[in-house]
Design an enzyme around this catalytic site. Structure first.
Site, PDB file in Angstrom:
ATOM      1  N   ILE A 166      51.707  30.993  32.218  1.00  0.00           N
ATOM      2  CA  ILE A 166      50.409  30.993  31.528  1.00  0.00           C
ATOM      3  C   ILE A 166      50.426  32.174  30.567  1.00  0.00           C
ATOM      4  CG2 ILE A 166      47.897  31.171  31.721  1.00  0.00           C
ATOM      5  CD1 ILE A 166      48.090  29.972  34.515  1.00  0.00           C
ATOM      6  N   ASP A 167      50.614  31.901  29.285  1.00  0.00           N
ATOM      7  CA  ASP A 167      50.476  32.961  28.283  1.00  0.00           C
ATOM      8  C   ASP A 167      49.005  32.970  27.879  1.00  0.00           C
ATOM      9  OD1 ASP A 167      51.317  34.976  26.467  1.00  0.00           O
ATOM     10  OD2 ASP A 167      51.128  33.509  24.857  1.00  0.00           O
ATOM     11  N   ASP A 190      56.926  35.937  26.112  1.00  0.00           N
ATOM     12  CA  ASP A 190      55.786  35.783  25.191  1.00  0.00           C
ATOM     13  C   ASP A 190      56.223  35.159  23.867  1.00  0.00           C
ATOM     14  OD1 ASP A 190      53.848  37.185  26.803  1.00  0.00           O
ATOM     15  OD2 ASP A 190      54.769  39.074  26.192  1.00  0.00           O
ATOM     16  N   GLU A 245      58.073  35.076  33.811  1.00  0.00           N
ATOM     17  CA  GLU A 245      57.220  36.267  33.737  1.00  0.00           C
ATOM     18  C   GLU A 245      56.900  36.827  35.116  1.00  0.00           C
ATOM     19  OE1 GLU A 245      53.443  35.979  31.671  1.00  0.00           O
ATOM     20  OE2 GLU A 245      53.189  38.144  31.857  1.00  0.00           O
ATOM     21  N   THR A 291      46.798  34.973  29.964  1.00  0.00           N
ATOM     22  CA  THR A 291      46.235  34.935  31.324  1.00  0.00           C
ATOM     23  C   THR A 291      44.778  35.402  31.348  1.00  0.00           C
ATOM     24  OG1 THR A 291      48.419  35.301  32.260  1.00  0.00           O
ATOM     25  CG2 THR A 291      46.564  35.785  33.693  1.00  0.00           C
ATOM     26  N   ASP A 350      57.021  31.372  30.375  1.00  0.00           N
ATOM     27  CA  ASP A 350      55.734  32.035  30.607  1.00  0.00           C
ATOM     28  C   ASP A 350      54.814  30.962  31.183  1.00  0.00           C
ATOM     29  OD1 ASP A 350      53.445  33.499  30.701  1.00  0.00           O
ATOM     30  OD2 ASP A 350      53.731  34.433  28.743  1.00  0.00           O
TER      31      ASP A 350
HETATM   32  C1  IPD Z   1      49.870  38.558  26.781  1.00  0.00           C
HETATM   33  C2  IPD Z   1      49.292  37.745  25.659  1.00  0.00           C
HETATM   34  C3  IPD Z   1      48.574  38.623  24.662  1.00  0.00           C
HETATM   35  C4  IPD Z   1      49.461  39.695  24.110  1.00  0.00           C
HETATM   36  C5  IPD Z   1      50.059  40.510  25.237  1.00  0.00           C
HETATM   37  C6  IPD Z   1      50.791  39.607  26.216  1.00  0.00           C
HETATM   38  P1  IPD Z   1      50.063  37.331  29.147  1.00  0.00           P
HETATM   39  O1  IPD Z   1      50.617  37.738  27.662  1.00  0.00           O
HETATM   40  O2  IPD Z   1      50.314  37.035  25.004  1.00  0.00           O
HETATM   41  O3  IPD Z   1      48.105  37.903  23.558  1.00  0.00           O
HETATM   42  O4  IPD Z   1      48.701  40.527  23.270  1.00  0.00           O
HETATM   43  O5  IPD Z   1      50.977  41.410  24.643  1.00  0.00           O
HETATM   44  O6  IPD Z   1      51.292  40.390  27.285  1.00  0.00           O
HETATM   45  O7  IPD Z   1      49.950  38.585  29.927  1.00  0.00           O
HETATM   46  O8  IPD Z   1      48.752  36.689  28.940  1.00  0.00           O
HETATM   47  O9  IPD Z   1      51.092  36.363  29.662  1.00  0.00           O
END
Ligand code: IPD
Length: 274
Positions: A97-98, A222, A74, A100, A95
């Site tokens: 940290i999903d 994601d 990412e 974030t 990813d």
């Molecule tokens: C996000 C999260 C969030 C989702 C966003 C993503 P990130 O990823 O998964 O739940 O709604 O579309 O971008 O930015 O925390 O790695």
């Protein structure tokens, strides 16, 4: 000459080891204190120092363990480990940290997500909650698992009884469109949840802790690992109008709920808008 294809189980073992170390680093850095290092697509789309450090740690570990593979992450994008005569057959999708924003606020719904693609298809994936240590794994054809239990998705057949998870992008105009779709959908379902980490959302749906999930705007990192966990737990995964799941739309629903949910999302143009 083609490189030999490693079995998915071997790729999964590597992914698990690397994800555990990465989650430990993310947890330690969270305790030490988190601050925003940069913003990306909008001012609310943040990157912390931990996102970067954890991705570096994962990439370095994968490079050490599987030197010829490609990696898509990412924060740092693609690094192709292939050579011109033999392009990499394995690509890791990371990813660090999903969730974030949850991480930033100390909300315990964020995860390290690592998937392995072989010849363009995701064959192994792990999602590990940074705070709780819950860990979901899957291999293509080998099922989805957590804590030694094979996962099965919800058997709900009535959309009106379904708990549906979704998420919103970072762009204000996109969020406005997504909010309109939710406003139209909510009278037809049990309720809506917005938890804030797509990879974990897909894993929760995989074990029936919610019934279905949809979201527009997901990136490969994601959904790669969580999508495999969900598919292996019996969820039907797709986009709108016969398209494959992708940035336009990801729907993950038990077979009986897929068509009714898809019908509502099509009617309200959930894949449209900015
Ligand atoms: C996000 C999260 C969030 C989702 C966003 C993503 P990130 O990823 O998964 O739940 O709604 O579309 O971008 O930015 O925390 O790695």
């Amino acid at each position: 000459m083609d490189r030999p294809a490693p079995p998915p189980s071997e790729l999964l073992e590597i992914a698990i080891d690397v994800a555990r170390d990465a989650a430990a680093t993310a947890y330690r850095m969270r305790i030490e204190g988190v601050s925003v290092a940069a913003t990306k697509s909008t001012v609310t789309d943040v990157v912390t120092a931990a996102d970067r450090a954890v991705e570096r740690q994962i990439t370095d570990a994968l490079r050490r363990l599987r030197p010829g593979d490609a990696v898509l992450g990412e924060e740092y994008g693609t690094a192709d480990g292939g050579t011109t005569d033999a392009p990499a057959r394995v690509r890791w999708i990371v990813d660090p940290i999903d969730g974030t924003v949850n991480y930033l606020y100390g909300l315990p719904h964020c995860a390290v997500s690592i998937a392995a693609e072989l010849d363009g298809a995701v064959v192994a994936g792990v999602v590990r909650n940074i705070h709780t240590g819950e860990e979901w794994t899957a291999t293509a054809g080998g099922g989805a698992w957590r804590a030694g239990e094979r996962l099965r998705c919800s058997t709900e057949t009535d959309l009106g009884q379904a708990l549906v998870i979704t998420g919103f992008g970072y762009d204000a105009r996109r969020r406005a469109h997504q909010a309109r779709v939710v406003a139209e959908l909510i009278p037809y379902v049990r309720d809506i949840r917005r938890l804030g980490a797509a990879a974990l959302d897909l894993c929760l749906v995989a074990e029936g802790r919610a019934d279905a999930y949809y979201e527009k705007g997901l990136a490969a990192w994601d959904q790669a690992a969580g999508g495999l966990v969900a598919a292996e737990a019996g969820l039907r995964i797709g986009g709108l109008k016969g398209l494959p799941p992708g940035p336009e739309m990801v729907i993950a629903a038990p077979p009986a709920l897929y068509d009714p949910l898809h019908e509502h999302l099509t009617r309200w143009d959930a894949a449209g808008g900015p």
